[in-house]
Design an enzyme around this catalytic site. Structure first.
Site, short mmCIF file in Angstrom:
data_model
loop_
_atom_site.label_atom_id
_atom_site.label_comp_id
_atom_site.label_asym_id
_atom_site.label_seq_id
_atom_site.Cartn_x
_atom_site.Cartn_y
_atom_site.Cartn_z
N TRP A 199 -101.55 25.60 -43.05
CA TRP A 199 -101.91 27.00 -43.21
C TRP A 199 -100.73 27.79 -42.61
O TRP A 199 -100.62 27.94 -41.40
CB TRP A 199 -103.17 27.31 -42.44
CG TRP A 199 -104.50 27.01 -43.05
CD1 TRP A 199 -105.47 27.93 -43.34
CD2 TRP A 199 -105.08 25.73 -43.38
NE1 TRP A 199 -106.59 27.29 -43.84
CE2 TRP A 199 -106.37 25.94 -43.88
CE3 TRP A 199 -104.59 24.41 -43.32
CZ2 TRP A 199 -107.20 24.91 -44.31
CZ3 TRP A 199 -105.41 23.38 -43.75
CH2 TRP A 199 -106.69 23.63 -44.23
N VAL A 236 -98.69 23.41 -48.82
CA VAL A 236 -98.60 24.62 -48.00
C VAL A 236 -99.62 25.64 -48.48
O VAL A 236 -99.65 25.99 -49.67
CB VAL A 236 -97.19 25.24 -48.07
CG1 VAL A 236 -97.10 26.45 -47.14
CG2 VAL A 236 -96.12 24.21 -47.71
N LYS A 237 -100.45 26.08 -47.57
CA LYS A 237 -101.42 27.14 -47.88
C LYS A 237 -100.86 28.47 -47.41
O LYS A 237 -100.42 28.61 -46.26
CB LYS A 237 -102.75 26.87 -47.19
CG LYS A 237 -103.78 27.99 -47.41
CD LYS A 237 -104.98 27.84 -46.51
CE LYS A 237 -105.93 29.02 -46.69
NZ LYS A 237 -107.03 29.04 -45.69
N GLN A 238 -100.89 29.47 -48.28
CA GLN A 238 -100.37 30.79 -47.93
C GLN A 238 -101.19 31.85 -48.65
O GLN A 238 -101.73 31.61 -49.73
CB GLN A 238 -98.90 30.90 -48.32
CG GLN A 238 -98.21 32.21 -48.01
CD GLN A 238 -98.29 32.59 -46.55
OE1 GLN A 238 -99.22 33.28 -46.15
NE2 GLN A 238 -97.31 32.15 -45.76
#
Length: 350
Positions: A199, A236-238
């Site tokens: 995150w 990848v969390k964005q």
């Protein structure tokens, strides 16, 4: 199947017809059924990591597509259990969180140490589980914003998780400690064969200026993503970018004129494409977050976010509150609508 164009309304033609020119799709490592053989096999990831990544890809309604729909429920710590679960109290029981992910056709469920541990023997063989290692707890007064480790990587491995997740608040005073902690945890997770998900968030009061929130600027979130890929986040969390020009507006750091004149535009898909580019041109998968629940508009907003992510070259969506703060049937409908975007042949890469 969800009528995607109808939900997008006046934005349909713009969002479904846009073509990116700053980073043409031919330069990207795009999601697909062969993503592990085509992209991940070039890396130093161990065979068990590749196997567990394949387990994520092979579950739920999106199985075999290379896209991910993940249900994350760590808000009981991040926002308090009352604030998170009072709208639908069945989710005080972690079993119902996992049931929502199963009924909703998700690739995986992500939650806390206690939540997953309490039902691991019932569900670890039924759906891929991801343990969130750190949290910002909200009981400290005055409020403190810092990600603290609540779990060890070994605990995730022992309960049968295929992946671990963590948050870094890039830009915060604590970020360098968090980078070191998470980097070490991710290396250990890879040693044990688990997939790593970051995150990759921004947090700094100075990132809000003159009424604009640059926590969701494409240039700043892009750099946070680039650092996430650097510590070997597989996914990848964005947050979806909503603006640009954070470096210039705040007056810090380093950037380049071409970021704004050639590589991006004001179009939401171009802003998200810049995020994908910072994921090593897609070698790390970009998943955007669904955001907070706002009620009646949640379905439209979730589908819009999924369209932007997919057309930008992203790998999927991670949506929690929009799904679990509703009756389960409505939560399943929302998750399925998100998945329909990634299943639709009419939603192409821009």
């Amino acid at each position: 199947m969800t009528d995607i164009a109808k939900l997008l309304g006046d934005e349909a033609d713009d969002l479904l017809g846009h073509i990116c020119t700053g980073f043409p799709q031919e330069r990207l490592h795009l999601p697909g059924a062969d993503f592990i053989d085509r992209v991940m096999a070039d890396s130093d990831r161990r065979p068990n990591v590749l196997r567990n990544m394949q387990a994520l890809f092979d579950h739920g309604r999106l199985a075999g597509t290379g896209y991910l729909s993940i249900l994350p429920v760590d808000q009981g710590i991040e926002h308090s259990a009352g604030a998170s679960f009072a709208p639908n109290p069945i989710y005080f029981d972690p079993a119902n969180i996992v049931e929502l992910a199963l009924e909703g056709g998700c690739n995986a469920v992500a939650s806390t140490l206690g939540g997953l541990a309490s039902v691991a023997r019932r569900y670890a063989h039924k759906i891929p589980m991801m343990l969130k290692l750190n949290h910002n707890e909200t009981l400290t007064y005055p409020a403190v914003y810092d990600q603290t480790l609540f779990a060890q990587v070994e605990q995730a491995h022992e309960m049968g998780c295929v992946a671990v997740g963590a948050t870094i608040y890039y830009g915060s005073p604590e970020s360098r400690r968090q980078i070191m902690e998470v980097s070490e945890a991710f290396e250990r997770a890879h040693e044990l064969g688990m997939v790593t998900v970051l995150w990759s968030y921004l947090r700094n009061p100075a990132f809000k200026k003159d009424g604009t929130d640059y926590h969701v600027a494409s240039d700043l979130t892009g750099q946070a993503i680039h650092m996430a890929a650097t510590i070997k986040a597989d996914i990848v969390k964005q947050k979806l970018p909503e603006t640009n020009g954070g470096y210039r507006a705040i007056g810090f750091g380093h950037t380049h004129d071409k970021v704004y004149s050639e590589l991006t535009s004001d179009h939401p898909i171009d802003l998200a494409r810049y995020q994908v580019a910072n994921c090593y041109m897609g070698r790390a998968g970009l998943i955007n977050s669904g955001g907070a629940s706002s009620g009646a508009g949640d379905l439209t907003q979730a589908v819009r976010t999924a369209v932007i992510n997919k057309r930008a070259g992203g790998m999927g969506l991670i949506s929690g509150r929009k799904a679990f703060q509703k009756p389960m049937a409505e939560g399943v409908e929302l998750l399925n609508a998100i998945q329909d975007v990634y299943l639709s042949k009419d939603v192409t890469i821009a």
